[in-house]
Each structure stands twice: as structure tokens, then as C-alpha cells.
Design an enzyme around this catalytic site. Structure first.
Site, PDB file in Angstrom:
ATOM      1  N   HIS A   1       0.879  -1.189   0.000  1.00 43.52           N
ATOM      2  CA  HIS A   1       0.000   0.000   0.000  1.00 43.52           C
ATOM      3  C   HIS A   1       0.915   1.237   0.000  1.00 43.52           C
ATOM      4  O   HIS A   1       1.743   1.402  -0.892  1.00 43.52           O
ATOM      5  CB  HIS A   1      -0.932  -0.107   1.219  1.00 43.52           C
TER       6      HIS A   1
ATOM      7  N   ASP B   1       2.521   5.606  -6.892  1.00 43.83           N
ATOM      8  CA  ASP B   1       3.722   5.585  -6.051  1.00 43.83           C
ATOM      9  C   ASP B   1       5.023   5.608  -6.846  1.00 43.83           C
ATOM     10  O   ASP B   1       6.062   6.003  -6.327  1.00 43.83           O
ATOM     11  CB  ASP B   1       3.711   4.338  -5.152  1.00 43.83           C
TER      12      ASP B   1
ATOM     13  N   HIS C   1      -2.291  -2.331  -9.820  1.00 46.72           N
ATOM     14  CA  HIS C   1      -3.303  -1.759  -8.945  1.00 46.72           C
ATOM     15  C   HIS C   1      -4.524  -2.659  -8.919  1.00 46.72           C
ATOM     16  O   HIS C   1      -4.945  -3.157  -9.965  1.00 46.72           O
ATOM     17  CB  HIS C   1      -3.713  -0.349  -9.395  1.00 46.72           C
TER      18      HIS C   1
HETATM   19  N1  CMC Z   1       5.081  -6.758 -10.070  1.00 48.70           N
HETATM   20  C1  CMC Z   1       5.090  -8.016 -10.570  1.00 48.70           C
HETATM   21  N2  CMC Z   1       3.977  -8.780 -10.631  1.00 48.70           N
HETATM   22  C2  CMC Z   1       2.839  -8.261 -10.144  1.00 48.70           C
HETATM   23  C3  CMC Z   1       2.781  -6.970  -9.606  1.00 48.70           C
HETATM   24  C4  CMC Z   1       3.951  -6.213  -9.583  1.00 48.70           C
HETATM   25  N3  CMC Z   1       3.962  -4.987  -9.072  1.00 48.70           N
HETATM   26  N4  CMC Z   1       1.524  -6.712  -9.195  1.00 48.70           N
HETATM   27  C5  CMC Z   1       0.811  -7.817  -9.465  1.00 48.70           C
HETATM   28  N5  CMC Z   1       1.605  -8.755 -10.036  1.00 48.70           N
HETATM   29  C6  CMC Z   1       1.230 -10.082 -10.490  1.00 48.70           C
HETATM   30  C7  CMC Z   1       0.889 -10.960  -9.295  1.00 48.70           C
HETATM   31  O1  CMC Z   1       2.034 -11.617  -8.799  1.00 48.70           O
HETATM   32  C8  CMC Z   1      -0.119 -11.892  -9.894  1.00 48.70           C
HETATM   33  O2  CMC Z   1       0.570 -12.857 -10.652  1.00 48.70           O
HETATM   34  P1  CMC Z   1       0.013 -14.379 -10.764  1.00 48.70           P
HETATM   35  O3  CMC Z   1      -1.344 -14.270 -11.399  1.00 48.70           O
HETATM   36  O4  CMC Z   1       1.041 -15.069 -11.614  1.00 48.70           O
HETATM   37  O5  CMC Z   1      -0.038 -14.903  -9.356  1.00 48.70           O
HETATM   38  C9  CMC Z   1      -0.892 -11.009 -10.866  1.00 48.70           C
HETATM   39  O6  CMC Z   1       0.005  -9.957 -11.212  1.00 48.70           O
HETATM   40  C10 CMC Z   1      -2.162 -10.451 -10.286  1.00 48.70           C
HETATM   41  O7  CMC Z   1      -1.818  -9.671  -9.146  1.00 48.70           O
HETATM   42  P2  CMC Z   1      -2.562  -9.703  -7.753  1.00 48.70           P
HETATM   43  O8  CMC Z   1      -1.564  -9.940  -6.664  1.00 48.70           O
HETATM   44  O9  CMC Z   1      -3.746 -10.625  -7.802  1.00 48.70           O
HETATM   45  O10 CMC Z   1      -3.079  -8.218  -7.684  1.00 48.70           O
HETATM   46  P3  CMC Z   1      -3.751  -7.567  -6.409  1.00 48.70           P
HETATM   47  O11 CMC Z   1      -4.913  -6.797  -6.909  1.00 48.70           O
HETATM   48  O12 CMC Z   1      -3.992  -8.552  -5.355  1.00 48.70           O
HETATM   49  O13 CMC Z   1      -2.617  -6.582  -5.879  1.00 48.70           O
HETATM   50  C11 CMC Z   1      -1.181  -4.727  -5.725  1.00 48.70           C
HETATM   51  C12 CMC Z   1      -2.531  -5.246  -6.221  1.00 48.70           C
HETATM   52  C13 CMC Z   1      -1.143  -3.229  -5.909  1.00 48.70           C
HETATM   53  C14 CMC Z   1      -1.045  -5.051  -4.225  1.00 48.70           C
HETATM   54  C15 CMC Z   1      -0.063  -5.418  -6.519  1.00 48.70           C
HETATM   55  O14 CMC Z   1      -0.147  -5.036  -7.859  1.00 48.70           O
HETATM   56  C16 CMC Z   1       1.307  -5.108  -5.960  1.00 48.70           C
HETATM   57  O15 CMC Z   1       1.744  -5.762  -5.014  1.00 48.70           O
HETATM   58  N6  CMC Z   1       2.011  -4.070  -6.511  1.00 48.70           N
HETATM   59  C17 CMC Z   1       3.290  -3.651  -5.983  1.00 48.70           C
HETATM   60  C18 CMC Z   1       3.096  -2.821  -4.733  1.00 48.70           C
HETATM   61  C19 CMC Z   1       2.543  -1.456  -5.057  1.00 48.70           C
HETATM   62  O16 CMC Z   1       3.016  -0.765  -5.945  1.00 48.70           O
HETATM   63  N7  CMC Z   1       1.532  -1.035  -4.267  1.00 48.70           N
HETATM   64  C20 CMC Z   1       0.913   0.302  -4.399  1.00 48.70           C
HETATM   65  C21 CMC Z   1      -0.515   0.178  -4.779  1.00 48.70           C
HETATM   66  S1  CMC Z   1      -1.262   1.651  -5.413  1.00 48.70           S
HETATM   67  C22 CMC Z   1      -1.128   2.988  -4.344  1.00 48.70           C
HETATM   68  C23 CMC Z   1      -1.151   2.699  -2.903  1.00 48.70           C
HETATM   69  O17 CMC Z   1      -2.004   2.035  -2.372  1.00 48.70           O
HETATM   70  O18 CMC Z   1      -0.251   3.214  -2.271  1.00 48.70           O
END
Ligand code: CMC
Length: 375
Positions: free
Chosen positions: A223, A312, A262
């Protein structure tokens, strides 16, 4: 599809409507709106205090209302002697998010909200006014043993924070970039920290408890902590070539690239990204750090088009170009998002029902108790 298969699909409550709110639309037509105003208009035409007022009262302020609001925020910058003593006791090696959370919890004890919440609006203004002072006081005291004062001609949170952090008059462009960043971070519907604040408020707890709980949720790198983590990622490369090689390797290893992806926006991308990227480019477009950032973005666009940069990613380099230490990035997020959290706390309180969902039980079948000596 069975019920349990359906439930597995909503891991992390993805797509679940967990309540109603009039504050923000996030992801509708890939947009972001606060009380109906687009994030593009707000980021380009408003200052942060106008947006904080909008979130607190539901309408943009008239000129005289904004003037009065800003005066009230400025009048709330001072720290009490008791709060200063709490901050001085927190050592410099502590993560500043713990410092901010401790300060808000301490405010709950030292300046408690009335039990009927009739002073909630005053407490919101107190939080807006005091949070930049908390971080800057602690920064100068814990690093240099210096106690700063809170006098300033800077009438905005953006200008005041930069002035007190760096103890010099901030550049006009830095103040404008900071306004933009604070506006972009101010509100984002039922994100993890806001939902945390609403859950806490729904128990009829006080505003400081709800904000302290939200800070705990914001801290994590999935987050708010992602801006700090994105900076560590970008800084770990000393050339564009190294960045491309390194990011490719991380993707092969299925590592998370911080600052990308996201839950709500998907392929369409985070509308805040281009607004903060513009500032990052303006402040540091000719630096290696910016070139590395763009190279990472371009590679991700090619290799993982479903994971565009979120707010971010370029916030990190924009703050860096303003000369701000990386571990203060997420505390800045607090100074902004406190406006959104408090809007949600007010909204939750106005039509409250305790938030208490149910879980699908996956544990053992009922069984007989076994005496401790016979286990
Ligand atoms: N880098 C590499 N792979 C990713 C990323 C990433 N940043 N984000 C998602 N994936 C992959 C994830 O591993 C999954 O792969 P698989 O289907 O093979 O297991 C697939 O994409 C779907 O992702 P998810 O984990 O189901 O997505 P989510 O909606 O649960 O998570 C998220 C959203 C923002 C937590 C995630 O994209 C993430 O961890 N991003 C990096 C951290 C980040 O930048 N967070 C800031 C969010 S936005 C602003 C805020 O809140 O501050």
C-alpha cells in the site's frame, strides 16, 4: 462454480462492494473523482487545502472559506510540551511511520476527542496542521539534537512542510509539485488504510484511534509503503542497461516490482501516474534516476502491459528530486491521506453500523476436548 470456488475468487475482497460512500469514485471509466471533481482538474487547478476542505465538508470552499480554513490549519501547527517529550523519546533509527503512528496515538491521549464527537471537525484540522510539524520536529531533534520552532510565513501544508524539513525557503516548483502529490494521495475510496479507519470508527472509537490504525495499514509496501520501496528499486540500478537486466530478472523470478499494478485500475492504468510523472520529469528529467525510472516503465509496458505504474512509482522520484529522504515518503502520504481517512470516518459515523463481516470456516470438524495429560 461452487460457493467455495466463488469465494476463492474474491481473495482480498477483490471486487466486493463492502459499503456505500459518496466521497470518491475510483476506477469508474478508469477515472478518479473526489465528490464528482476529476483528479486531473483538482491536481492542475487546486491547492491541497481546497481539496482537504472538499473532503471534509463535501463542497469546494469559497475564497473567504479557504482563507479561514488555512488560517485554522496554520494555528494548529504547534506541538504541546507533552507531545514534544513523547517525540524526543523516540530514537532516530525507528521507522518514521512508527513515529507518526505513535504521535497520533499520543494525541488521542493528550488532546482527546469528545465522547460525542462534536469536536471532530476541529480534530481533523488539528491533524492537518500538526502532522508536518511532528515529522519535522522529530527529524531535527533525533538527527541533530535541534528543537525547531513552528513559525512560518508559508500558509500551505506543502510549503510549510518543505520549509521546516529543510530549514530553508522552498523553491516554488517544489511547493507546486508537493501540492499535486498531496492532492493525488488525498483520497482513494475503500483502499486498505481507509477501510481500516472505517472499521475502527464503526466501533464508535475516537478519531485518533481510527487514524492511528489507518497509519498502520498504510505503512506496508503493498500500500503506501510502495513509494519508499519503489525508490529502493530505482536506486538499486546505476545505469539504464543494469535496470533493464535487473527488472527482467525480477520478472523471471516472479518478484513484485514496487510501484506497479493496482487492484482497481488494471490495464487502463492509474490516472494519478501521468500527473505526478509530469512533475518528476520537470524536477529531474535530465538525471540518471529519471532515465532509469522511464526505462523500467517502458520495459514493464512491453513485458507486463497489465501492470502499469501506479501513483507511487513517480511520486518516489519526484520526492527524491525535492531532496526528501526516502523514509519520509510514506509519512508524506499520511499528511495527505489523513484528509480522506477523516472524510470516511465522518461518513461512517453519520450512518453507522459496526463493520463485522463473516468468514468461511475451513478448520477441523467438532472434536472432543482432550485433557492436557493425555495429549
Ligand atoms: N510486479 C510483478 N507482478 C505483479 C505486480 C507487480 N507490481 N503486481 C501484481 N503482479 C502479479 C501478481 O504476482 C499476480 O501474478 P500471478 O497471477 O502469476 O499470481 C498477478 O500480477 C495479479 O496480481 P494480484 O496480486 O492478484 O493483484 P492484487 O490486486 O492482489 O494486488 C497490488 C494489487 C497493488 C497489491 C499489486 O499489484 C502489488 O503488489 N504491486 C506492488 C506494490 C505497489 O506498488 N503497491 C501500491 C498500490 S497503489 C497505491 C497505494 O495504495 O499506495
Amino acid at each position: 462454480m461452487s460457493l467455495s470456488e466463488a469465494k476463492k475468487k474474491v481473495g482480498g475482497l477483490a471486487g466486493v462492494i463492502a459499503g456505500s460512500s459518496a466521497i470518491c469514485t475510483c476506477g469508474l471509466g478508469n477515472g478518479l473523482n473526489y465528490y464528482g471533481y476529476s483528479i486531473q482538474d483538482l491536481a492542475k487547478m487546486a491547492e491541497f487545502e481546497e481539496v482537504a476542505y472538499l473532503l471534509q465538508f463535501g463542497e469546494l470552499p469559497k475564497e473567504n472559506e479557504l482563507k479561514e480554513y488555512k488560517e485554522k490549519i496554520c494555528a494548529n501547527r504547534n506541538l504541546s510540551e507533552n507531545l514534544k517529550a513523547v517525540l524526543r523519546a523516540i530514537p532516530k533509527n525507528v521507522h518514521p511511520m512508527n513515529l507518526m503512528q505513535s504521535a497520533v496515538a499520543a494525541l488521542g491521549a493528550l488532546e482527546a476527542e469528545k465522547e460525542d464527537f462534536s469536536d471532530q471537525d476541529e480534530k481533523i484540522i488539528r491533524l492537518l496542521g500538526i502532522l508536518p510539524s511532528v515529522l519535522c520536529y522529530w527529524h531535527h531533534y533525533s538527527n541533530f539534537g535541534k528543537e525547531i520552532d513552528f513559525n512560518s510565513d508559508e500558509k500551505t501544508i506543502a510549503g510549510y512542510f518543505l520549509e521546516k524539513l529543510q530549514l530553508s525557503k522552498p523553491k516554488e516548483d517544489f511547493i507546486k509539485a508537493m501540492h499535486c502529490s498531496l492532492i493525488l494521495y488525498a483520497e482513494h475510496e475503500f483502499n486498505a488504510s481507509t477501510f481500516t479507519a472505517r472499521v475502527c470508527a464503526s466501533t464508535r472509537s475516537d478519531i485518533f484511534s481510527a487514524v492511528a490504525a489507518a497509519i498502520g495499514a498504510l505503512r506496508g509496501p503493498l500500500h503506501g509503503g510502495a513509494n519508499e520501496a519503489a525508490m529502493h528499486l530505482i536506486e538499486s540500478f546505476s545505469s539504464v542497461e543494469e535496470a533493464i537486466k535487473g527488472v527482467n530478472k525480477k520478472l523471471e523470478n516472479k518478484e513484485l516490482l514496487m510501484g506497479f499494478g493496482h487492484r482497481v485500475y488494471g490495464v487502463g492504468g492509474d490516472p494519478r501516474n501521468e500527473l505526478i510523472k509530469e512533475w518528476s520529469k520537470k524536477l529531474g528529467g535530465d538525471t540518471l534516476l529519471y532515465k532509469v525510472s522511464e526505462a523500467i516503465e517502458n520495459l514493464m509496458k512491453e513485458k507486463r502491459p497489465s501492470l502499469p505504474p501506479n501513483a507511487d512509482f513517480y511520486s518516489a522520484s519526484a520526492y527524491h528530486f525535492m531532496g526528501i529522504k526516502t523514509d519520509y515518503f510514506t509519512p508524506i502520504f499520511i499528511m495527505s491521506r489523513v484528509s480522506g481517512w477523516c472524510a470516511h470516518i465522518k461518513e461512517q459515523r453519520a450512518n453507522n453500523k459496526i463493520i463485522r463481516p463473516s468468514s468461511e470456516y475451513t478448520g477441523p470438524e467438532p472434536r472432543n476436548f482432550v485433557n492436557i495429560k493425555e495429549r
